[in-house]
Design a protein around this motif. Sequence first.
Motif, PDB file in Angstrom:
ATOM      1  N   GLU A  54       0.832  -1.201   0.000  1.00  0.00           N
ATOM      2  CA  GLU A  54       0.000   0.000   0.000  1.00  0.00           C
ATOM      3  C   GLU A  54       0.870   1.255   0.000  1.00  0.00           C
ATOM      4  O   GLU A  54       0.582   2.230  -0.708  1.00  0.00           O
ATOM      5  CB  GLU A  54      -0.924   0.001   1.221  1.00  0.00           C
ATOM      6  N   ALA A  55       1.964   1.230   0.792  1.00  0.00           N
ATOM      7  CA  ALA A  55       2.870   2.375   0.831  1.00  0.00           C
ATOM      8  C   ALA A  55       3.528   2.591  -0.524  1.00  0.00           C
ATOM      9  O   ALA A  55       3.686   3.726  -0.983  1.00  0.00           O
ATOM     10  CB  ALA A  55       3.936   2.168   1.909  1.00  0.00           C
ATOM     11  N   LEU A  56       3.922   1.501  -1.171  1.00  0.00           N
ATOM     12  CA  LEU A  56       4.527   1.605  -2.505  1.00  0.00           C
ATOM     13  C   LEU A  56       3.530   2.178  -3.508  1.00  0.00           C
ATOM     14  O   LEU A  56       3.884   3.000  -4.362  1.00  0.00           O
ATOM     15  CB  LEU A  56       5.015   0.232  -2.971  1.00  0.00           C
ATOM     16  N   PRO A  84       7.790   5.074   9.088  1.00  0.00           N
ATOM     17  CA  PRO A  84       8.873   5.982   9.503  1.00  0.00           C
ATOM     18  C   PRO A  84      10.264   5.619   8.999  1.00  0.00           C
ATOM     19  O   PRO A  84      11.185   6.414   9.143  1.00  0.00           O
ATOM     20  CB  PRO A  84       8.807   5.915  11.035  1.00  0.00           C
ATOM     21  N   GLU A  85      10.427   4.437   8.403  1.00  0.00           N
ATOM     22  CA  GLU A  85      11.734   4.065   7.856  1.00  0.00           C
ATOM     23  C   GLU A  85      11.674   3.841   6.349  1.00  0.00           C
ATOM     24  O   GLU A  85      12.535   3.175   5.771  1.00  0.00           O
ATOM     25  CB  GLU A  85      12.277   2.822   8.562  1.00  0.00           C
ATOM     26  N   PHE A  86      10.676   4.395   5.706  1.00  0.00           N
ATOM     27  CA  PHE A  86      10.528   4.300   4.246  1.00  0.00           C
ATOM     28  C   PHE A  86      11.314   5.458   3.641  1.00  0.00           C
ATOM     29  O   PHE A  86      10.777   6.497   3.290  1.00  0.00           O
ATOM     30  CB  PHE A  86       9.049   4.361   3.883  1.00  0.00           C
ATOM     31  N   ASN A 137      12.891  10.886   0.591  1.00  0.00           N
ATOM     32  CA  ASN A 137      13.611  11.538  -0.515  1.00  0.00           C
ATOM     33  C   ASN A 137      12.653  12.228  -1.479  1.00  0.00           C
ATOM     34  O   ASN A 137      12.904  13.343  -1.939  1.00  0.00           O
ATOM     35  CB  ASN A 137      14.462  10.513  -1.254  1.00  0.00           C
ATOM     36  N   ASN A 138      11.554  11.554  -1.780  1.00  0.00           N
ATOM     37  CA  ASN A 138      10.582  12.170  -2.686  1.00  0.00           C
ATOM     38  C   ASN A 138       9.905  13.369  -2.043  1.00  0.00           C
ATOM     39  O   ASN A 138       9.600  14.357  -2.714  1.00  0.00           O
ATOM     40  CB  ASN A 138       9.534  11.139  -3.104  1.00  0.00           C
ATOM     41  N   LEU A 139       9.682  13.294  -0.733  1.00  0.00           N
ATOM     42  CA  LEU A 139       9.090  14.432  -0.030  1.00  0.00           C
ATOM     43  C   LEU A 139      10.045  15.628  -0.061  1.00  0.00           C
ATOM     44  O   LEU A 139       9.615  16.769  -0.251  1.00  0.00           O
ATOM     45  CB  LEU A 139       8.765  14.050   1.417  1.00  0.00           C
ATOM     46  N   ALA A 140      11.336  15.365   0.101  1.00  0.00           N
ATOM     47  CA  ALA A 140      12.322  16.448   0.028  1.00  0.00           C
ATOM     48  C   ALA A 140      12.289  17.105  -1.349  1.00  0.00           C
ATOM     49  O   ALA A 140      12.348  18.337  -1.469  1.00  0.00           O
ATOM     50  CB  ALA A 140      13.716  15.898   0.318  1.00  0.00           C
TER      51      ALA A 140
END
Length: 508
Positions: free
Chosen positions: A150-152, A182-184, A189-192
């Motif tokens: 789901e996260a992917l 929290p460890e994804f 990186n994409n959020l940054a």
Amino acid sequence: MNKKRKKDLKENIISFLPTGDYYYKKALGELQKEQYNKAHKYLKRAVELSPNDASILLQYAILQMELDNFDKAHELLREANVLNPTEPEIVFLLAEVNAHLGNFVDANRFAREYLEMDIQGEYTEEAMEIVDFTEQDNLDLLDVDSPSSEALFQQEKSRRLMEEGKFNEAVELLESIITDNPEFWAAYNNLALAYFYIGEEEQAKALLHQVLTENRGNIHALCNLAVIHYYEKNTEELEGITSILSKINPYFVEHRYKLGATFALIGKYDEAYKWLRSLQRKGFEGDPGFYFWLSHSAYFAGHEEVARNAWKALLKLDPEKAGFEPWLPQMKDINSDGSEHQREFILEKLQNKHVSERIFGFYLLGKSKHRQEIISHPQWIKVEELTTMEKLFLAQSLGHSFDEKSVAEKAFMRAIAATDLLYEKYKPLTQTATYIFQMWFVLVERALEKGYGFKNPKALAAATEYMFESSRSKNVTKKYYADQYGITTNTLTKYVNELMQFLPLFDA
């Protein structure tokens, strides 16, 4: 007699029933012809018929690895290893497939086992590379994350949102993803990047530093941070990160691609070429971005044939990239002393409040060594906010063609022709030379708005020079500028008079 024939026929049919070995040999034949779909079908059947044949399992596993089905390949190789634990190739491929899956302890163990079995073997160099990689100090921190499906899925959705320019929506989605995971680190990186795209550079850097604190050595975070420092001209910080990146020897394809593309963007072409070319040699078939950066890094690293072949591959995937070729005339013999090669000068023009200054900046963009860098930045050029005139100048700088049957576009191309005449005379642009262009683009803006035809580019360039110089000196003659451009003084006078109406002081 009929019974005998039926019996013989039955025995013949039974004796010619295909075996696993039969399908295995057919698969090998298809592999030689690069018919992978047929080979896959035959090998699948061969395994079904001969599940205890290590050679067949090995070949089927190799094909699965070629198709990036590493989980299936791992399963097949484990079975083959049980059947034939002394076959070096099976052992090496177990090391390789485990490395791809992120099982670094097993990858190291099988690579060492292979080297003990066959130190002079076919795969000795690759096995040693796996050993070196899996014994890096920070290897445990480079391990591949295993987020939920789901996260992917949600991260892929966020990537699409960013591609569509919906950065705020992407930020909101990614923040929720990392709250639950929290460890994804890929999501971090994409959020940054999303923060960077909306102009929150400090927030982006803070997030990347957080990733590197908790997941030291994260290649994507290092690369993203390098790009941000490059755009912000933080020379000291960039050099520090570049030094780290230069020492990294990544195993994964995605890491090599990211490293190569990052080096290419920041102008480290030799390093970029090393990684991108290594992927191509291994048969990597990349996306348009891969071929774009491979072409640029190859060209500036002195490998022109590779660059041109990569560009051909790019245009097959993305024909709209025509005009970005690294070997275009304006990219050669660059003199960095000119204003057109000063990034801050162009950015100041592009962000100026006056349209005439902005179109001047867009014109210079096509001449600048910083063209790709400026275009790549998510905040420096927002196409959706440009005026029609600005879009025309941007398109011209990117090498787009225009319809000369259109009266407006024909006039625009004549204006560009006159500008090019001035540029050829004054390049590289000194600070003083930029003043004549500032005047010229004021005239261009107003003339285009009023539908002026720009019918004689030579006369317009001569008239512009005369008007500019005559305003600064009394010893200026029309004959001098008419002779320089091969026109008569009467023609020069005519175009001076035409241009005068577009000067601001003649506004009603």
